[in-house]
Design a protein around this motif. Structure first.
Motif, short mmCIF file in Angstrom:
data_model
loop_
_atom_site.label_atom_id
_atom_site.label_comp_id
_atom_site.label_asym_id
_atom_site.label_seq_id
_atom_site.Cartn_x
_atom_site.Cartn_y
_atom_site.Cartn_z
N ASP A 390 0.84 -1.19 0.00
CA ASP A 390 0.00 0.00 0.00
C ASP A 390 0.88 1.24 0.00
O ASP A 390 2.09 1.16 0.23
CB ASP A 390 -0.94 0.00 1.21
CG ASP A 390 -0.20 0.09 2.54
OD1 ASP A 390 0.44 1.12 2.80
OD2 ASP A 390 -0.25 -0.89 3.32
N ASP A 391 0.27 2.39 -0.28
CA ASP A 391 1.01 3.66 -0.34
C ASP A 391 0.68 4.52 0.89
O ASP A 391 0.65 5.75 0.80
CB ASP A 391 0.67 4.42 -1.62
CG ASP A 391 -0.83 4.68 -1.75
OD1 ASP A 391 -1.60 4.28 -0.85
OD2 ASP A 391 -1.23 5.30 -2.76
N GLY A 392 0.45 3.87 2.03
CA GLY A 392 0.04 4.59 3.23
C GLY A 392 1.19 5.16 4.03
O GLY A 392 2.30 5.39 3.52
N ILE A 393 0.94 5.34 5.32
CA ILE A 393 1.89 6.04 6.18
C ILE A 393 3.00 5.12 6.69
O ILE A 393 3.98 5.59 7.26
CB ILE A 393 1.16 6.66 7.39
CG1 ILE A 393 0.44 5.56 8.20
CG2 ILE A 393 0.18 7.72 6.94
CD1 ILE A 393 -0.21 6.07 9.46
N GLY A 394 2.88 3.80 6.50
CA GLY A 394 3.92 2.88 6.93
C GLY A 394 3.98 2.76 8.45
O GLY A 394 3.05 3.07 9.17
N THR A 421 7.98 -5.01 5.36
CA THR A 421 8.84 -3.85 5.16
C THR A 421 7.95 -2.62 5.21
O THR A 421 7.05 -2.46 4.38
CB THR A 421 9.57 -3.92 3.81
OG1 THR A 421 10.33 -5.13 3.76
CG2 THR A 421 10.51 -2.73 3.64
N SER A 422 8.18 -1.75 6.21
CA SER A 422 7.26 -0.64 6.43
C SER A 422 7.99 0.59 6.95
O SER A 422 7.95 0.89 8.15
CB SER A 422 6.17 -1.09 7.42
OG SER A 422 5.17 -0.10 7.55
N PRO A 423 8.67 1.33 6.07
CA PRO A 423 9.32 2.57 6.52
C PRO A 423 8.29 3.64 6.86
O PRO A 423 7.19 3.66 6.30
CB PRO A 423 10.16 2.97 5.30
CG PRO A 423 9.42 2.38 4.13
CD PRO A 423 8.84 1.09 4.63
N GLU A 424 8.63 4.50 7.79
CA GLU A 424 7.73 5.59 8.16
C GLU A 424 7.48 6.49 6.95
O GLU A 424 8.40 7.01 6.34
CB GLU A 424 8.34 6.42 9.30
CG GLU A 424 8.48 5.68 10.62
CD GLU A 424 7.14 5.43 11.28
OE1 GLU A 424 6.15 6.08 10.87
OE2 GLU A 424 7.08 4.59 12.20
N GLY A 425 6.21 6.63 6.59
CA GLY A 425 5.83 7.49 5.48
C GLY A 425 6.06 6.88 4.11
O GLY A 425 5.84 7.54 3.10
N GLY A 426 6.48 5.61 4.07
CA GLY A 426 6.81 5.00 2.79
C GLY A 426 5.95 3.82 2.41
O GLY A 426 6.33 3.04 1.53
N GLY A 427 4.80 3.66 3.04
CA GLY A 427 3.95 2.53 2.70
C GLY A 427 4.41 1.25 3.37
O GLY A 427 5.44 1.20 4.05
N THR A 428 3.65 0.21 3.15
CA THR A 428 3.93 -1.09 3.75
C THR A 428 3.88 -2.17 2.69
O THR A 428 2.98 -2.17 1.84
CB THR A 428 2.91 -1.41 4.86
OG1 THR A 428 3.00 -0.41 5.89
CG2 THR A 428 3.19 -2.78 5.48
N VAL A 429 4.84 -3.07 2.73
CA VAL A 429 4.86 -4.24 1.85
C VAL A 429 4.90 -5.49 2.72
O VAL A 429 5.82 -5.66 3.52
CB VAL A 429 6.07 -4.21 0.89
CG1 VAL A 429 6.07 -5.47 0.02
CG2 VAL A 429 6.04 -2.98 0.02
N LEU A 430 3.91 -6.31 2.57
CA LEU A 430 3.81 -7.57 3.31
C LEU A 430 3.97 -8.72 2.33
O LEU A 430 3.25 -8.77 1.32
CB LEU A 430 2.49 -7.64 4.06
CG LEU A 430 2.19 -8.88 4.91
CD1 LEU A 430 1.31 -8.51 6.08
CD2 LEU A 430 1.49 -9.95 4.07
N VAL A 431 4.91 -9.61 2.60
CA VAL A 431 5.15 -10.78 1.74
C VAL A 431 5.07 -12.03 2.58
O VAL A 431 5.82 -12.18 3.55
CB VAL A 431 6.51 -10.70 1.03
CG1 VAL A 431 6.72 -11.93 0.15
CG2 VAL A 431 6.62 -9.43 0.19
N ALA A 432 4.16 -12.91 2.22
CA ALA A 432 4.02 -14.19 2.92
C ALA A 432 4.29 -15.31 1.92
O ALA A 432 3.85 -15.25 0.76
CB ALA A 432 2.62 -14.35 3.50
N ARG A 433 5.03 -16.30 2.37
CA ARG A 433 5.31 -17.47 1.53
C ARG A 433 4.85 -18.72 2.26
O ARG A 433 5.27 -18.97 3.39
CB ARG A 433 6.81 -17.55 1.21
CG ARG A 433 7.30 -16.37 0.37
CD ARG A 433 8.80 -16.48 0.07
NE ARG A 433 9.23 -15.37 -0.78
CZ ARG A 433 9.64 -14.20 -0.33
NH1 ARG A 433 9.66 -13.98 0.98
NH2 ARG A 433 10.02 -13.25 -1.15
#
Length: 439
Positions: A390-394, A421-433
């Motif tokens: 997503d392109d949210g607040i991270g 992976t969720s930097p402040e202000g940089g969105g969140t990327v969630l990867v599940a395997r």
């Protein structure tokens, strides 16, 4: 700051710990290290053989005395030491994975005799003893072949130089014996050719005997570690499944108590009030019944929502792809999706994928303040990869209690992994395997 959290299946503290894999050496360095490994194998194996055999012989000879049993226990501990040293050699000189198995240890506070006798009950300790006894055979082979090949190679390549110091004699040389002629030149050329052939085959010969010795060492000294790790992984997954199930039941109980149960209590009160109002004030009774009907509809809707959280009917009836499409269509945030999964997946994999996407989209809607998101579910053959961005607040991580801890437990129960992976202000990327068991 970017926070990347990798959450694999939980492993008990008693599980054997593998040493970090070392890159195998290449080229000339590999030949030299394998040569060193082979040449040192014989003296190390000889010392281990002598020490362990003498210790065992003395222990068996004195077995009727207390000291004999102690000597046998000491022999197993000495064999453990040589086994640990061999694992270090495998990792450091050959770059092979050589995990250290978990040894049976006496509990803290155990008495002297229990501490001394515990190694005698440990299967790995006796495998170490076997290695100390039989490792001399392959160690001698590795030492002899390596030394002979290097010496023969050196003699062949340098014969042309030092043959001038060989006194002339009546003995025929190798060249004359095989019918190639006589004379120093012919002999020199033949030995040079043999030296070149031995030099070209030297890496293969050294590697062959190193592999024989190292393979026997790995089978006796490290193979049980893989079995122990597999057992620990299964136990960790079982424990994670229990925790995830308990968390799900507690959440379901809390949701029912805070939602449908409260609505049903109010519905009961409204119906009781309407019953009393029917004879005195029919209009107010009708209004109260309308409110009760609204409460009933909301209760049914909430119960349906909770039932989807337990076992989504669409997932059971029409499969994963259809269930995901329906979920994405109801998302409050615009979703760009890519769903590429086979029609048939193991039920536990489908359920895990569904709940990963559901939990991730719930976090996107409630906490991310995102304007858009993307969902990718791809079949990678041996595993299904779920990626939600997503392109949210991270700033998402386990400590904030955004449901990631529960998701981690659910994935651990099916041997899956989770990366966030969720930097402040940089969105969140969630990867599940999630691994797919192959039949």
């Amino acid at each position: 700051m970017t926070e990347t959290v990798t959450m694999p299946t939980a492993t008990p503290a008693t599980a054997p710990v593998s040493a970090p894999a070392t890159d195998r050496p290449r080229g000339v360095r590999r030949v030299l290290l394998e040569t060193g490994y082979n040449l040192s194998a014989f003296p190390i194996a000889l010392v281990a053989f002598i020490v362990v055999v003498i210790d065992l012989a003395l222990g068996l000879g004195l077995a009727i005395f207390i000291g004999g049993i102690l000597l046998i226990s000491v022999a197993t501990m000495v064999a453990r030491g040589f086994a640990r040293f061999e694992r270090i050699r495998l990792r450091g000189m050959l770059g092979r994975d050589a995990a250290t198995p978990t040894y049976l240890c006496a509990p803290a506070g155990a008495g002297f005799w229990r501490r001394q006798l515990t190694p005698l009950k440990d299967a790995q300790s006796w495998l170490d003893v076997v290695w100390a006894l039989v490792g001399l055979t392959t160690g001698t082979l590795a030492f002899a072949v390596t030394l002979a090949w290097w010496v023969a190679t050196g003699i062949g390549l340098t014969y042309w130089f030092w043959q001038h110091w060989i006194p002339e004699g009546d003995e025929s040389g190798l060249a004359s014996l095989i019918g190639l002629g006589e004379g120093r030149t012919t002999e020199s050329l033949l030995n040079l050719a043999l030296g070149v052939v031995l030099l070209l085959t030297l890496p293969w010969a050294v590697r062959l005997v190193a592999t024989i010795h190292a393979s026997l060492a790995w089978v006796l000294l490290s193979s049980r570690a893989e079995l122990q790790q597999e057992v620990a992984r299964v136990e960790g997954g079982r424990d994670a499944a229990r925790v995830a199930e308990a968390e799900s039941m507690r959440r379901l109980e809390r949701d029912i108590h805070d939602g449908p149960q409260q609505r049903l209590v109010r519905l009961t009160m409204d119906l009781g009030r309407a019953k009393r109002q029917v004879s005195d004030d029919p209009d107010r009774a009708a209004a109260t019944i309308d409110e009760a009907l609204a409460q009933a509809r909301e209760t049914v809707a909430e119960l349906r929502s909770l039932s989807r959280g337990i076992a989504p009917p669409l997932l059971v009836d029409r499969g994963l792809a259809a269930a995901l499409e329906e979920m994405l269509a109801q998302s409050a945030v615009p979703i760009e999706s890519r769903i590429d999964v086979p029609a048939q997946l193991p039920p536990h994999v489908e359920t895990a994928v569904y709940f990963v996407v559901a939990e991730a989209l719930t976090n996107v809607a409630k906490h991310s303040a995102a304007a858009s998101a993307s969902v990718s579910v791809i079949d990678a053959g041996s595993q299904v990869e779920v990626r939600v961005a997503d392109d949210g607040i991270g700033g998402a991580h386990l400590a904030k209690g955004l449901g990631l801890a529960g998701l981690r437990q659910r994935l651990a129960a099916v041997d899956g992994t989770l990366e966030v992976t969720s930097p402040e202000g940089g969105g969140t990327v969630l990867v599940a395997r999630i691994p797919v068991l192959q039949g």
